[in-house]
Design a protein around this motif. Structure first.
Motif, PDB file in Angstrom:
ATOM      1  N   GLU A   1       6.249 187.890  53.908  1.00 44.95           N
ATOM      2  CA  GLU A   1       5.489 186.664  53.720  1.00 44.95           C
ATOM      3  C   GLU A   1       4.608 186.439  54.948  1.00 44.95           C
ATOM      4  O   GLU A   1       4.772 187.117  55.964  1.00 44.95           O
ATOM      5  N   PRO A   2       3.666 185.483  54.862  1.00 43.49           N
ATOM      6  CA  PRO A   2       2.866 185.182  56.056  1.00 43.49           C
ATOM      7  C   PRO A   2       3.737 184.638  57.172  1.00 43.49           C
ATOM      8  O   PRO A   2       4.796 184.060  56.926  1.00 43.49           O
TER       9      PRO A   2
ATOM     10  N   ASN B   1      -4.407 192.184  53.549  1.00 43.62           N
ATOM     11  CA  ASN B   1      -3.574 191.135  52.963  1.00 43.62           C
ATOM     12  C   ASN B   1      -2.103 191.539  52.890  1.00 43.62           C
ATOM     13  O   ASN B   1      -1.213 190.693  52.989  1.00 43.62           O
ATOM     14  N   LEU B   2      -1.848 192.821  52.720  1.00 43.96           N
ATOM     15  CA  LEU B   2      -0.468 193.317  52.743  1.00 43.96           C
ATOM     16  C   LEU B   2       0.136 193.125  54.138  1.00 43.96           C
ATOM     17  O   LEU B   2       1.278 192.678  54.279  1.00 43.96           O
ATOM     18  N   ILE B   3      -0.644 193.463  55.170  1.00 40.70           N
ATOM     19  CA  ILE B   3      -0.168 193.304  56.544  1.00 40.70           C
ATOM     20  C   ILE B   3       0.036 191.818  56.862  1.00 40.70           C
ATOM     21  O   ILE B   3       0.980 191.437  57.559  1.00 40.70           O
TER      22      ILE B   3
ATOM     23  N   CYS C   1       6.545 194.795  60.965  1.00 38.75           N
ATOM     24  CA  CYS C   1       5.940 194.316  62.197  1.00 38.75           C
ATOM     25  C   CYS C   1       7.068 194.118  63.192  1.00 38.75           C
ATOM     26  O   CYS C   1       7.990 193.333  62.933  1.00 38.75           O
ATOM     27  N   GLU C   2       7.030 194.846  64.291  1.00 38.08           N
ATOM     28  CA  GLU C   2       8.122 194.835  65.275  1.00 38.08           C
ATOM     29  C   GLU C   2       9.462 195.157  64.610  1.00 38.08           C
ATOM     30  O   GLU C   2      10.469 194.500  64.872  1.00 38.08           O
TER      31      GLU C   2
ATOM     32  N   ARG D   1       2.628 191.215  48.255  1.00 42.32           N
ATOM     33  CA  ARG D   1       3.692 192.195  48.444  1.00 42.32           C
ATOM     34  C   ARG D   1       3.302 193.512  47.794  1.00 42.32           C
ATOM     35  O   ARG D   1       2.695 193.522  46.709  1.00 42.32           O
ATOM     36  N   PRO D   2       3.638 194.637  48.398  1.00 43.61           N
ATOM     37  CA  PRO D   2       3.277 195.924  47.817  1.00 43.61           C
ATOM     38  C   PRO D   2       4.066 196.209  46.542  1.00 43.61           C
ATOM     39  O   PRO D   2       5.215 195.777  46.401  1.00 43.61           O
ATOM     40  N   THR D   3       3.431 196.923  45.630  1.00 45.00           N
ATOM     41  CA  THR D   3       4.131 197.366  44.430  1.00 45.00           C
ATOM     42  C   THR D   3       5.225 198.359  44.790  1.00 45.00           C
ATOM     43  O   THR D   3       6.292 198.383  44.166  1.00 45.00           O
ATOM     44  N   ARG D   4       4.933 199.138  45.803  1.00 44.51           N
ATOM     45  CA  ARG D   4       5.895 200.124  46.291  1.00 44.51           C
ATOM     46  C   ARG D   4       5.664 200.313  47.778  1.00 44.51           C
ATOM     47  O   ARG D   4       4.561 200.128  48.279  1.00 44.51           O
TER      48      ARG D   4
END
Length: 271
Positions: free
Chosen positions: A79-80, A57-59, A72-73, A64-67
């Motif tokens: 966001e999605p 889900n992070l990818i 990607c590229e 969003r990650p906490t830290r």
């Protein structure tokens, strides 16, 4: 090796994920550093609660990650986006729409501003044909089997021509024979599309059959990457021939050893 380049296509740098719950904070992931090469098929495997779906889900940009940072590229994932399509275990089809209409909806959301309806319909037709669902394109979800629904879900993702296909146990709810057929179809589809795939699975044999690399997660909470296994088996792969292939047997044993010998305390505590 299916990957076309050693250059990282997706990068996860020092990612950490803490969820705030009614019972307090829950530390799902810690110190995640991972690189996915373009054209690579990577699976994430581990016991329940190890954060596999959270990492996916992070990818995807769904959370969003906490830290930490995900790229990607070389662009930060915040966001999605249409370059990263997700296939969930639940097919997530709209029950009042036909297979064609479910796929068309995704195509229209990505290409609708730039293409005529005829071209959108052609994209939809091609995606359904790719997964062998042309014969049922006008059937609604309640009129087709679970495996067929999952094919439509995969078609919807592929129709958007994503650079990355993210799959969260897409075959987990299917019977063994249907799962095997769809695994074989997925191998053929990825060979044709050269997609970059990150897939969550609980199935050791599925991971070895499909993957270029297998990411093995430690037990949660505060799960992290324990080991990454290179699956050095040439493509195309045939499940019958692989059954006695030394490289397949070795890779399978390595994953089982990690999961059930060195990281099995979750099951022991629950027993």
């Amino acid at each position: 090796m299916n990957a076309s380049s050693n250059k990282p296509f997706i990068e996860v740098q020092g990612a950490e994920m803490v969820f705030n719950t009614r019972k307090g904070s829950f530390h799902a992931l810690r110190d995640i550093d991972l690189q996915v090469r373009q054209g690579e098929f990577m699976t994430l495997i581990g016991h329940s609660g190890c954060g596999k779906s959270t990492l996916l889900n992070l990818i995807a940009g769904l959370i969003r990650p906490t830290r930490g940072v995900l790229l990607c590229e070389n662009r930060e994932i915040t966001e999605p986006g249409p370059e990263r399509a997700v296939v969930f275990q639940n097919h997530s089809l709209l029950p009042w729409l036909s297979s064609f209409e479910n796929v068309y909806l995704g195509v229209e959301s990505v290409f609708g501003r730039h293409e005529m309806k005829r071209k959108l319909a052609e994209r939809t037709d091609a995606a359904l044909a790719l997964v062998g669902m042309s014969h049922a394109m006008f059937k609604r979800p309640h009129e087709i089997s679970g495996g067929m629904k999952q094919r439509v879900g995969i078609a919807r993702a592929l129709a958007m021509e994503p650079k990355v296909l993210l799959m969260d146990e897409p075959f987990g709810a299917l019977d063994a024979l249907t799962r095997a057929r769809l695994q074989d179809e997925l191998l053929k589809i990825v060979a044709r599309t050269h997609s970059t795939v990150v897939m969550v699975t609980h199935d050791v044999d599925e991971a070895v059959l499909l993957s270029d690399r297998i990411v093995m997660m430690t037990n949660g909470p505060a799960a992290t990457i324990g080991e990454i296994l290179e699956v050095d088996i040439p493509r195309p792969r045939d499940r019958v021939e692989l059954a006695e292939d030394p490289a397949y047997v070795h890779a399978r044993k390595a994953v089982i050893d990690f999961l059930y010998t060195r990281h099995s305390h979750v099951e022991k505590q629950a027993a």
